[in-house]
Write a protein that holds these residues in place. Structure first.
Motif, PDB file in Angstrom:
ATOM      1  N   ARG A 198       1.488  45.988  53.352  1.00 31.43           N
ATOM      2  CA  ARG A 198       2.925  45.759  53.232  1.00 31.43           C
ATOM      3  C   ARG A 198       3.298  44.292  53.365  1.00 31.43           C
ATOM      4  N   CYS A 344      22.550  44.072  48.585  1.00 28.12           N
ATOM      5  CA  CYS A 344      22.421  45.428  49.109  1.00 28.12           C
ATOM      6  C   CYS A 344      23.156  45.496  50.445  1.00 28.12           C
ATOM      7  N   THR A 413      22.019  42.414  52.684  1.00 26.07           N
ATOM      8  CA  THR A 413      20.959  41.442  52.411  1.00 26.07           C
ATOM      9  C   THR A 413      21.221  40.741  51.079  1.00 26.07           C
ATOM     10  N   THR A 415      19.065  40.129  48.887  1.00 27.81           N
ATOM     11  CA  THR A 415      18.268  40.707  47.805  1.00 27.81           C
ATOM     12  C   THR A 415      17.730  42.088  48.161  1.00 27.81           C
ATOM     13  N   GLY A 416      18.154  43.063  47.372  1.00 24.55           N
ATOM     14  CA  GLY A 416      17.717  44.435  47.602  1.00 24.55           C
ATOM     15  C   GLY A 416      16.405  44.750  46.918  1.00 24.55           C
ATOM     16  N   VAL A 420      13.263  36.839  46.453  1.00 25.27           N
ATOM     17  CA  VAL A 420      13.879  35.576  46.848  1.00 25.27           C
ATOM     18  C   VAL A 420      13.568  34.477  45.833  1.00 25.27           C
ATOM     19  N   LEU A 428      17.654  32.163  52.507  1.00 20.36           N
ATOM     20  CA  LEU A 428      16.841  33.029  53.365  1.00 20.36           C
ATOM     21  C   LEU A 428      17.074  32.744  54.845  1.00 20.36           C
ATOM     22  N   GLN A 440       8.275  33.653  59.534  1.00 17.02           N
ATOM     23  CA  GLN A 440       7.827  33.762  58.147  1.00 17.02           C
ATOM     24  C   GLN A 440       6.924  32.566  57.786  1.00 17.02           C
ATOM     25  N   VAL A 458      10.084  31.805  47.902  1.00 22.80           N
ATOM     26  CA  VAL A 458      10.421  32.540  49.132  1.00 22.80           C
ATOM     27  C   VAL A 458      10.836  31.544  50.224  1.00 22.80           C
TER      28      VAL A 458
ATOM     29  N   ARG B 182      14.681  39.342  65.041  1.00 22.55           N
ATOM     30  CA  ARG B 182      14.926  40.590  64.318  1.00 22.55           C
ATOM     31  C   ARG B 182      14.124  40.565  63.023  1.00 22.55           C
ATOM     32  N   THR B 183      13.600  41.715  62.653  1.00 23.06           N
ATOM     33  CA  THR B 183      12.942  41.837  61.359  1.00 23.06           C
ATOM     34  C   THR B 183      13.650  42.942  60.587  1.00 23.06           C
ATOM     35  N   LYS B 189      17.594  49.271  51.093  1.00 24.69           N
ATOM     36  CA  LYS B 189      16.580  48.438  50.458  1.00 24.69           C
ATOM     37  C   LYS B 189      16.741  46.999  50.922  1.00 24.69           C
ATOM     38  N   GLY B 190      15.704  46.188  50.727  1.00 25.93           N
ATOM     39  CA  GLY B 190      15.809  44.786  51.087  1.00 25.93           C
ATOM     40  C   GLY B 190      14.456  44.107  50.962  1.00 25.93           C
ATOM     41  N   VAL B 191      14.425  42.945  50.313  1.00 29.05           N
ATOM     42  CA  VAL B 191      13.166  42.223  50.105  1.00 29.05           C
ATOM     43  C   VAL B 191      13.318  40.746  50.451  1.00 29.05           C
ATOM     44  N   ALA B 192      14.132  40.461  51.457  1.00 28.92           N
ATOM     45  CA  ALA B 192      14.358  39.066  51.843  1.00 28.92           C
ATOM     46  C   ALA B 192      13.250  38.606  52.795  1.00 28.92           C
ATOM     47  N   GLY B 193      12.224  37.993  52.242  1.00 28.75           N
ATOM     48  CA  GLY B 193      11.126  37.487  53.068  1.00 28.75           C
ATOM     49  C   GLY B 193      10.026  38.517  53.248  1.00 28.75           C
ATOM     50  N   TYR B 194       8.962  38.090  53.921  1.00 27.24           N
ATOM     51  CA  TYR B 194       7.801  38.957  54.131  1.00 27.24           C
ATOM     52  C   TYR B 194       8.168  40.137  55.022  1.00 27.24           C
ATOM     53  N   ASP B 195       7.517  41.272  54.770  1.00 28.70           N
ATOM     54  CA  ASP B 195       7.818  42.498  55.494  1.00 28.70           C
ATOM     55  C   ASP B 195       7.141  42.475  56.873  1.00 28.70           C
ATOM     56  N   LEU B 196       7.795  41.830  57.823  1.00 23.77           N
ATOM     57  CA  LEU B 196       7.221  41.746  59.170  1.00 23.77           C
ATOM     58  C   LEU B 196       7.463  43.026  59.956  1.00 23.77           C
ATOM     59  N   ARG B 198       6.897  46.072  58.994  1.00 26.93           N
ATOM     60  CA  ARG B 198       5.708  46.912  58.861  1.00 26.93           C
ATOM     61  C   ARG B 198       4.494  46.312  59.571  1.00 26.93           C
ATOM     62  N   LEU B 199       4.515  44.989  59.739  1.00 20.64           N
ATOM     63  CA  LEU B 199       3.403  44.370  60.458  1.00 20.64           C
ATOM     64  C   LEU B 199       3.441  44.781  61.935  1.00 20.64           C
ATOM     65  N   PHE B 200       4.630  44.846  62.507  1.00 26.05           N
ATOM     66  CA  PHE B 200       4.745  45.238  63.916  1.00 26.05           C
ATOM     67  C   PHE B 200       4.563  46.751  64.103  1.00 26.05           C
ATOM     68  N   ILE B 443      -3.962  37.054  61.997  1.00 22.84           N
ATOM     69  CA  ILE B 443      -2.580  37.504  62.250  1.00 22.84           C
ATOM     70  C   ILE B 443      -2.322  37.571  63.761  1.00 22.84           C
TER      71      ILE B 443
END
Lengths: 461, 461
Positions: A198, A344, A413, A415-416, A420, A428, A440, A458, B182-183, B189-196, B198-200, B443
């Motif tokens: 992910r 979104c 947000t 971007t949905g 970015v 961001l 990040q 990004v 906060r992550t 939906k949302g794609v602003a930056g890396y999906d942290l 799910r990392l946590f 990581i």
């Protein structure tokens, strides 16, 4: 601009690897220097590199890493945020030649594909075997699975089936230094170690290059039926969306078009939109035997909010109703240049987003249509402008920024589903905050210590 | 072992913060030094710390970071991999006092909760509002959302609804140095930056401490009906599972019990299992009006493989049929100590897993029952042993390792839903490979540079 010396050395090494791997023809290179986003600048690439295997991708990254040459991974360049735009002196790394479907496993409902496979090609191939790959971005006929993974692409049916990330079980990734690793699994579940899959999904080519994707598939959906409803204003349309969803609705599509979107379509084609309609909502259920009942429930909610509902009774009628939604893009293209937002917001704030966009349109004297995935609160306000008129371009830019600010103010947000890229990199930090952004950057530095992977996307350089 | 000097300094600082924050009573501390996993050693903690707010969690981590004291986050300690076990001289950081449901938003189908909220408490609270929080680990009556997030917990209904991660939209996290970030998001939906986020999720307290979770909810499911089917052998049961799923089945539960599991239940209670049955499969559909039809389809597939099927016609009958599955745990507990495996394999390899476990049981002369989430290929082979008999303990350990190796050989994973913890940390490299493991270590170092967060869990120190 000629490639700097270090790029020249890397290119000499790669050219020796295989005939056709490196393309330096200026016209071909130039034709690959941009994706589909306006407003985003692009640089001049040193070359286009077209690997066919993971070994070649690894060789490209080893050379780039050794010589400090930036690499910009590309799929079909249908992206809407400038994520695939060239940087001066970079290698454009096209994954389009890695376009094999490796396997479709019907027992486990899993497909393994190379990144260059076009979404529609995969979707049709699995449909032939009675399976379903849901993610359906508008670009699905041309965009690649690698690009969909890089941006975590959404689409119309996300409201029921979720986004690309939810179908990615495992990845083969080439890291910045050329090492090849696998993340994730092929099983339905798995929690062995941190979820790096992910992390790479949606990372827009800035953390590694995807060379293979293991995708979960679903059983084929049931027969679908569609309803369209016309409302006096945006408020009643948005209230219908919220109430239908809150009542337990599970539509496979729930789209909203505002008055300006309808006007734009009207100018393109007569689809029989009633005069005076202030917004329309399209709804689809693919629950087979339950679809008619779902449509009746939707009709009840819509009628309660003053909507006029037309129910399709079969697939042909459904397709006709959906034409309105599909026509927005074509009709908008005919008006000039446009830039698509991707806000979104929580569904409860949908009306504030739609009404706010209308206000931003008036305030800046610029046409902004507002159409999108209302069920997810994910709208694509689209700013139309004449690129030859600098004043219009300026106003379009101001309006675009105001829409992003509005989305954040509404708890949403920037971007949905588009990503970015370059377009929203400076926004961001506003969304994530200073500590969030620093985290990040920490991740980026860890995975790409020399910063060669799609720099400036990004995260700003 | 007395706490080392640096822990004493940290404790003095924290004790001064609030009365009751730090507990040093040896009996209380000792009672918190283990989770529910056998075989895993535990150390002796310096103290138990019970924060009530994010500020207190941040203060604990700042002090621990400054003085180099290891911190072991804990929920209800129902984990099955030793992830919450004490390390010598550590602070046990219990999140159980942060147990408020902050909000349940029915319009947006989102809940915001503190980590100490018990799964069942949340599930019932959202059900009262007509919503549904699907993740249902067996421990749901006592395990906390924070623990579920830390292990990415699964459960019975994952086969239809997915695991905990799929419901986590956003997190508030206290980082190793005490910074609060906060992550994610609260939107669909949302794609602003890396999906942290799910990392946590699933990182077992080794990357940060979760202090707030934003969860997506679903509409309430439809009425459910259950079927049970008895088969002559494991092969026909597994073939039924595969064929039913490949035919587009969408069960809300699809569980398998092997012959030894049935024998164990028989000794505990007469549930009327037919003599000679070699395996049983429980299936449930919660598709309301379509459930009876789903059961009929399942019956057709099962009968085709020689199964005898009993269909429930109402909720009471369904509950009776499910009692068999619930009884496995209780019946096994009565036999002695046991350790539960958590192998997940591609569904097509289910039969090889079940038959292989039978073989391992025979080869090592140790009872291993094999029950689990067959629809996901995720089984819990459970090794039963007498802890007072060192030779039995040894054989149980050998058998346990052989099951892990079998899962990997079958293209599966060592853990589908329980996590790595201490129990499987040494197996992680075998699954991920050296480069994959190195990436995990990168990581970890990035997010916890001084290594104070739950050291030795997931990744060996």
């Amino acid at each position: 601009m000629p490639p700097p010396g270090n790029a020249a050395t890397a290119l000499a090494e790669l050219t020796a690897l295989r005939n056709g791997l490196v393309v330096t023809d200026p016209d071909v290179v130039a034709s690959h220097e941009r994706d589909s986003a306006p407003f985003c600048p692009n640089g001049s690439a040193a070359a286009l590199v077209r690997p066919s295997t993971v070994e070649e991708v690894s060789a490209v990254l080893r050379a780039a890493h050794r010589h400090g040459v930036p690499v910009v991974p590309q799929g079909a360049r249908t992206g809407l945020a400038g994520g695939a735009n060239a940087i001066d002196g970079c290698l454009l790394l096209s994954l389009e030649r890695m376009n094999r479907i490796r396997s479709i496993d019907t027992t486990n409902a899993v497909a393994v594909v190379e990144p260059g496979v076009v979404n529609a090609v995969l979707s049709r191939a699995v449909a032939e075997k009675g399976l379903f790959y849901p993610p359906d971005p508008s670009s699905w006929e041309s965009s690649t699975i690698g690009g969909n993974v890089a941006t975590n692409a959404g689409g119309l049916c996300c409201v029921k089936y979720g986004v690309t990330a939810e179908y990615v079980r495992g990845l083969q990734i080439v890291l910045a230094d050329g090492r090849v690793v696998r993340t994730g699994r092929s099983t339905a579940k798995g929690v062995a170690g941190y979820d790096l899959t992910r992390l790479f999904v949606g990372s827009e080519g800035t953390l590694g290059v995807v060379t293979e994707v293991t995708l979960a598939l679903r059983p084929a959906a049931g027969g679908a039926l569609t309803a369209v409803s016309f409302f006096p204003d945006a408020a009643s349309a948005c209230a219908t969306v919220c109430d239908y969803m809150a009542g337990g609705g599970q539509p496979s599509l729930l789209e909203l078009m505002d008055r300006l979107s309808m006007d734009v379509v009207r100018r393109y084609k007569d689809l029989g939109f009633p005069d005076g309609a202030g917004a329309m909502v399209l709804m689809q259920s693919d629950r087979g035997a339950l679809a008619a009942q779902d449509l009746a429930e939707f009709e009840k909610v819509a009628t309660g909010h003053g909507g006029d509902v037309v129910l399709a009774e079969n697939a042909a009628e459904s397709a006709m109703l959906l034409e309105a939604r599909r026509s927005v893009g074509v009709a908008t293209e005919l008006l000039g240049s446009f830039i698509s937002e991707d806000a979104c917001v929580p569904r409860s704030a949908l009306v504030d987003l739609v009404v706010g966009v209308e206000r931003i349109s008036r305030d800046n004297d610029v046409l902004i249509t507002c159409t999108g995935h209302a069920g997810d609160g994910n709208m694509h306000p689209t700013v139309v402008f004449d690129p030859a008129d600098p004043e219009q371009v300026r106003r379009a830019g101001v309006a675009f920024d105001q829409v992003m600010k509005l989305a954040l103010d509404l708890g949403g947000t920037i971007t949905g589903e588009h990503g970015v890229g370059l377009l929203k990199a400076e926004w961001l930090e506003t969304e994530l905050g200073a500590d969030g952004l620093e985290l990040q950057r920490d991740i980026k530095r860890t995975l790409d210590p020399t910063g060669i992977l799609n720099p400036g996307k990004v995260l700003r350089s």
